[in-house]
Motif scaffolding. Sequence first.
Motif, PDB file in Angstrom:
ATOM      1  N   HIS A  79     -73.232  32.355  -7.484  1.00 30.09           N
ATOM      2  CA  HIS A  79     -72.904  33.718  -7.937  1.00 30.09           C
ATOM      3  C   HIS A  79     -71.393  33.848  -8.067  1.00 30.09           C
ATOM      4  N   HIS A  81     -68.092  35.374 -10.888  1.00 28.87           N
ATOM      5  CA  HIS A  81     -67.622  36.026 -12.124  1.00 28.87           C
ATOM      6  C   HIS A  81     -66.326  35.296 -12.483  1.00 28.87           C
ATOM      7  N   LYS A 148     -70.851  34.285 -14.614  1.00 30.02           N
ATOM      8  CA  LYS A 148     -71.403  35.400 -15.388  1.00 30.02           C
ATOM      9  C   LYS A 148     -70.396  35.939 -16.390  1.00 30.02           C
ATOM     10  N   HIS A 247     -77.898  42.001  -9.394  1.00 24.31           N
ATOM     11  CA  HIS A 247     -77.078  42.617  -8.341  1.00 24.31           C
ATOM     12  C   HIS A 247     -77.879  43.824  -7.847  1.00 24.31           C
ATOM     13  N   HIS A 270     -76.791  40.141  -3.388  1.00 23.00           N
ATOM     14  CA  HIS A 270     -76.150  41.160  -2.546  1.00 23.00           C
ATOM     15  C   HIS A 270     -77.070  41.558  -1.388  1.00 23.00           C
ATOM     16  N   ASP A 322     -69.403  35.171  -4.811  1.00 21.75           N
ATOM     17  CA  ASP A 322     -69.216  36.371  -5.636  1.00 21.75           C
ATOM     18  C   ASP A 322     -67.785  36.428  -6.168  1.00 21.75           C
TER      19      ASP A 322
HETATM   20 ZN   LIG Z   1     -71.326  39.776  -8.475  1.00 24.16          ZN
END
Ligand SMILES: [Zn+2]
Length: 416
Positions: A79, A81, A148, A247, A270, A322
């Motif tokens: 996970h 970004h 992502k 999420h 999450h 994350d």
């Molecule tokens: Zn995230």
Amino acid sequence: MSSFAVLNASQLVTLSGPKRPRIGPELSELGITPNGGMLIRDGQIERVGASDEIEKNVGDAVVVDADGRVVMPGFVDAHTHLVFAGNRLDDFERRARGETYEQIAKAGGGIWSTVQKTRAAGQLDLLTLAKKHANWFLRCGTTTVEAKSGYGLTIEDELKILRVLRQLKQAVPLEIVPTFLGAHAVPREISPDEYLDVVVTEMLPRVTAEKLAEFCDVFCERGYFNIDQSRKILSAAKKLGLSLRGHVDQLTNSGGAKLMAEMGATTADHLEQTDEQGIAALKKANVQPVLLPGSVYALGSSRYPRAREMIEADLAVVLATDFNPGSSPTASMPMVLSLACTQMKMSPAEAITASTVNAAHSLNRGDSIGSLEPGKIANFVIFDCEDYRELPYWFGMPQTHSVYVRGECVSRSSGL
Ligand SMILES: [Zn+2]
């Protein structure tokens, strides 16, 4: 073709075991070979065992001496970004001074500021930044990341981010699994319902036609996308052949875990607010929870997800960073392991399983990466410690000695 042997690992942490995600007590079984070694040919693991046994079969292979260090599979970060422009240093400082999310957004911060900077950046500029981020991951011992989109929020900008990820794959040794997250937030210039329509009828078909993503994700949260809207997006993505992540239940328990179960998602991510009903729903549908303690820590919260209850309910728990500029600016999986142990009461072994083999399964790559077993890709890390428990124990200190992807050394620390 190229072959080499790794010898004299104090612990060869193989994670060998069943060819499926690990649950319950299996999370504690690391398959450690003391004084272990590995034979690697053409980027694949050929043989794993005691170092002296491997040494007998070395032949003309080049020998890498681990010299009493830990050797482990590269971390799999399920996970992130990874592609964005700019940073959120001002938000960080405002939060440190005690300002609220609303005050920060009003002052021009929050996700919208990253969207604006990412929209303004050209594909080449974004690629340059993404390469920098990719190197951070490698230096921390991560060899595969899920990444992502989600900071574009227009068709062209979302496609731009996914194309950057495609170029990045060719440009760096880090392995990348792309996810479409057009539903990360509602852009300011358009109503929520109009935007939902754009995501479903315009973005998703373009993303799948260009084969730019393997997964579709949605930010299901009050003020972002509610359960019904999230269901619409995930249903459309599923019809187009994408696997699903989400999420959910980060700030409020809105039934997001149950939605991911209903949709047959691969992961629910999450879960800070998920209760026992949500946990039961995930178990029933075999959805893997992806826990992100870095974002809880960086936001200054103390509400971590219920990892112990999830492990006791036989969920195949995954840990991830994350990595993002707003709520979790870290590419360090060892830091996440530390948080998992100190804040969520996972054992070091459970944390390692959750960030390697279980994470690999959550990316549909459990058969090729995540453990050191014959036939798997030789993605592994030599850490500058003798015992795997040192990774979460010496927190905030770099312990990566060298990183290998497909049998090639791609990162080496300069040493102390
Ligand atoms: Zn995230």
